[in-house]
Design a protein around this motif. Structure first.
Motif, mmCIF file in Angstrom:
data_model
loop_
_atom_site.group_PDB
_atom_site.id
_atom_site.type_symbol
_atom_site.label_atom_id
_atom_site.label_comp_id
_atom_site.label_asym_id
_atom_site.label_seq_id
_atom_site.Cartn_x
_atom_site.Cartn_y
_atom_site.Cartn_z
ATOM 1 N N THR A 231 0.840 -1.203 0.000
ATOM 2 C CA THR A 231 0.000 0.000 0.000
ATOM 3 C C THR A 231 0.874 1.251 0.000
ATOM 4 O OG1 THR A 231 -1.648 -1.231 1.202
ATOM 5 C CG2 THR A 231 -1.876 1.137 1.251
ATOM 6 N N ASN A 232 1.900 1.245 0.851
ATOM 7 C CA ASN A 232 2.805 2.401 0.912
ATOM 8 C C ASN A 232 3.505 2.633 -0.416
ATOM 9 O OD1 ASN A 232 2.853 3.773 3.463
ATOM 10 N ND2 ASN A 232 3.461 1.820 4.347
ATOM 11 N N LEU A 233 3.952 1.532 -1.047
ATOM 12 C CA LEU A 233 4.672 1.682 -2.312
ATOM 13 C C LEU A 233 3.732 2.199 -3.410
ATOM 14 C CD1 LEU A 233 6.982 -1.479 -2.337
ATOM 15 C CD2 LEU A 233 7.471 0.811 -1.502
ATOM 16 N N LEU B 220 0.940 4.000 -2.971
ATOM 17 C CA LEU B 220 0.568 5.405 -2.712
ATOM 18 C C LEU B 220 1.727 6.346 -3.049
ATOM 19 C CD1 LEU B 220 -1.587 5.139 0.539
ATOM 20 C CD2 LEU B 220 -2.317 5.173 -1.852
ATOM 21 N N ASN B 221 2.947 5.923 -2.768
ATOM 22 C CA ASN B 221 4.103 6.752 -3.150
ATOM 23 C C ASN B 221 4.177 6.890 -4.671
ATOM 24 O OD1 ASN B 221 4.963 7.288 -0.601
ATOM 25 N ND2 ASN B 221 6.572 5.746 -0.581
ATOM 26 N N ALA B 222 3.894 5.790 -5.360
ATOM 27 C CA ALA B 222 3.933 5.829 -6.828
ATOM 28 C C ALA B 222 2.879 6.809 -7.355
ATOM 29 C CB ALA B 222 3.699 4.430 -7.394
ATOM 30 N N THR C 166 9.231 14.798 1.292
ATOM 31 C CA THR C 166 9.304 16.003 0.474
ATOM 32 C C THR C 166 7.894 16.561 0.251
ATOM 33 O OG1 THR C 166 9.193 14.610 -1.484
ATOM 34 C CG2 THR C 166 11.396 15.323 -0.780
ATOM 35 N N LYS C 167 6.917 15.968 0.981
ATOM 36 C CA LYS C 167 5.514 16.325 0.702
ATOM 37 C C LYS C 167 4.951 17.309 1.715
ATOM 38 C CE LYS C 167 5.182 11.788 -1.313
ATOM 39 N NZ LYS C 167 4.674 10.424 -1.175
ATOM 40 N N GLU C 168 5.817 17.919 2.503
ATOM 41 C CA GLU C 168 5.413 18.860 3.548
ATOM 42 C C GLU C 168 4.311 18.259 4.410
ATOM 43 O OE1 GLU C 168 4.903 22.568 1.417
ATOM 44 O OE2 GLU C 168 7.075 22.733 1.260
ATOM 45 N N LEU D 47 6.803 8.477 7.046
ATOM 46 C CA LEU D 47 6.978 7.193 7.737
ATOM 47 C C LEU D 47 6.693 5.995 6.836
ATOM 48 C CD1 LEU D 47 5.479 8.003 11.234
ATOM 49 C CD2 LEU D 47 7.857 7.500 10.664
ATOM 50 N N GLY D 48 6.051 6.257 5.695
ATOM 51 C CA GLY D 48 5.644 5.155 4.815
ATOM 52 C C GLY D 48 6.797 4.244 4.455
ATOM 53 N N LEU D 49 7.821 4.799 3.841
ATOM 54 C CA LEU D 49 8.934 3.963 3.382
ATOM 55 C C LEU D 49 9.773 3.421 4.526
ATOM 56 C CD1 LEU D 49 10.652 5.349 0.159
ATOM 57 C CD2 LEU D 49 9.325 3.277 0.479
HETATM 58 MG MG LIG Z 1 4.642 7.493 1.421
#
Ligand SMILES: [Mg+2]
Ligand SMILES: Nc1ncnc2c1ncn2[C@@H]1O[C@H](COP(=O)(O)OP(=O)(O)OP(=O)(O)O)[C@@H](O)[C@H]1O
Length: 224
Positions: free
Chosen positions: A113-115, A117-119, A166-168, A174-176
């Motif tokens: 899920t984290n990967l 959402l980051n994508a 980097t998303k303020e 904490l995701g990665l």
């Molecule tokens: Mg993330």
């Protein structure tokens, strides 16, 4: 006239002080939230070690099923919300028959899920996410990649740092940082996760995971 100037100055000083107080309050709130997050990460790590010490039995996981579930779970973000913003994101999968690695299914879902959402965040103007599973020697490889903005050298070096984002205010950072923790403590030397983010990450340790080789492995983690 002099009184009015003093009066206005007084109001301005009050407003400035009020703003400063507000900023301090926001900062304190952020610090409190960060401390809470940090303690939950530490508790999580403790929990991982406790479970491993107590010989937690992990179940074999149907990896491809977990991938499908993660895609479905994140659909509101990569499909619905993206479409509402005129962004088209597609996910393409190539899931090969792979042996079932042992581990904790919900933790693997969290990783995926984290990967994903980051994508999605990395592709503000449409694009494709690719998820592959395959066998490489004896190791199950799961690859999540995107055709997004990519990472600068600094981001690449720091992306696994807890609270680095980097998303303020849109990101906790904490995701990665949970990805290597879960992969190392939950899946030990059975599975390697690669792709845009932890590409070339070598989780394949010869020894069982202990605090010292966990640190050693974390040090090896690098982004593409
Ligand atoms: Mg993330
Ligand atoms: N697929 C990616 N493409 C480009 N940059 C990425 C990608 N994944 C992560 N990053 C970078 O690594 C940083 C850390 O990622 P991480 O998932 O830990 O935090 P976040 O996404 O910013 O916040 P959160 O996960 O809480 O939403 C991101 O802010 C981003 O700069």
């Amino acid at each position: 006239m002099g009184d009015r100037v003093i009066g206005i100055q007084g109001v301005l000083t009050d407003i400035t002080e009020l703003k400063l107080i507000q900023q301090q309050m926001v900062q304190q709130e952020r610090l409190r939230a960060a401390a809470k997050d940090a303690s939950s990460v530490i508790n999580r790590l403790r929990e991982f070690y406790r479970q491993r010490e107590e010989g937690e039995i992990f179940n074999p996981i149907n990896l491809n099923k977990v991938v499908e579930q993660a895609i479905e779970l994140t659909q509101p973000r990569w499909k619905d919300q993206a479409l509402a913003n005129n962004v088209t994101i597609n996910i393409s999968t190539d899931l090969q028959e792979v042996p079932s690695p042992s581990g904790n299914e919900s933790e693997l879902r969290t990783v995926l899920t984290n990967l994903i959402l980051n994508a999605v965040d990395a592709m503000p103007t449409s694009g494709m996410i690719t998820i592959l599973s395959r066998l490489d020697g004896e190791s199950v490889v799961l690859e999540v990649s995107d055709a997004g903005i990519g990472m600068t050298d600094e981001v690449r070096q720091r992306c696994f740092e807890p609270f680095f984002s980097t998303k303020e205010e849109r990101g906790t950072g904490l995701g990665l940082s949970t990805v290597p923790v879960i992969m190392l403590t939950g899946f030990g030397n059975m599975m390697n996760i690669t792709g845009d983010i932890p590409s070339e990450v070598d989780y394949l340790l010869s020894k069982p995971v202990t605090l010292s080789n966990f640190r050693e492995a974390l040090a090896k983690v690098s982004c593409k």
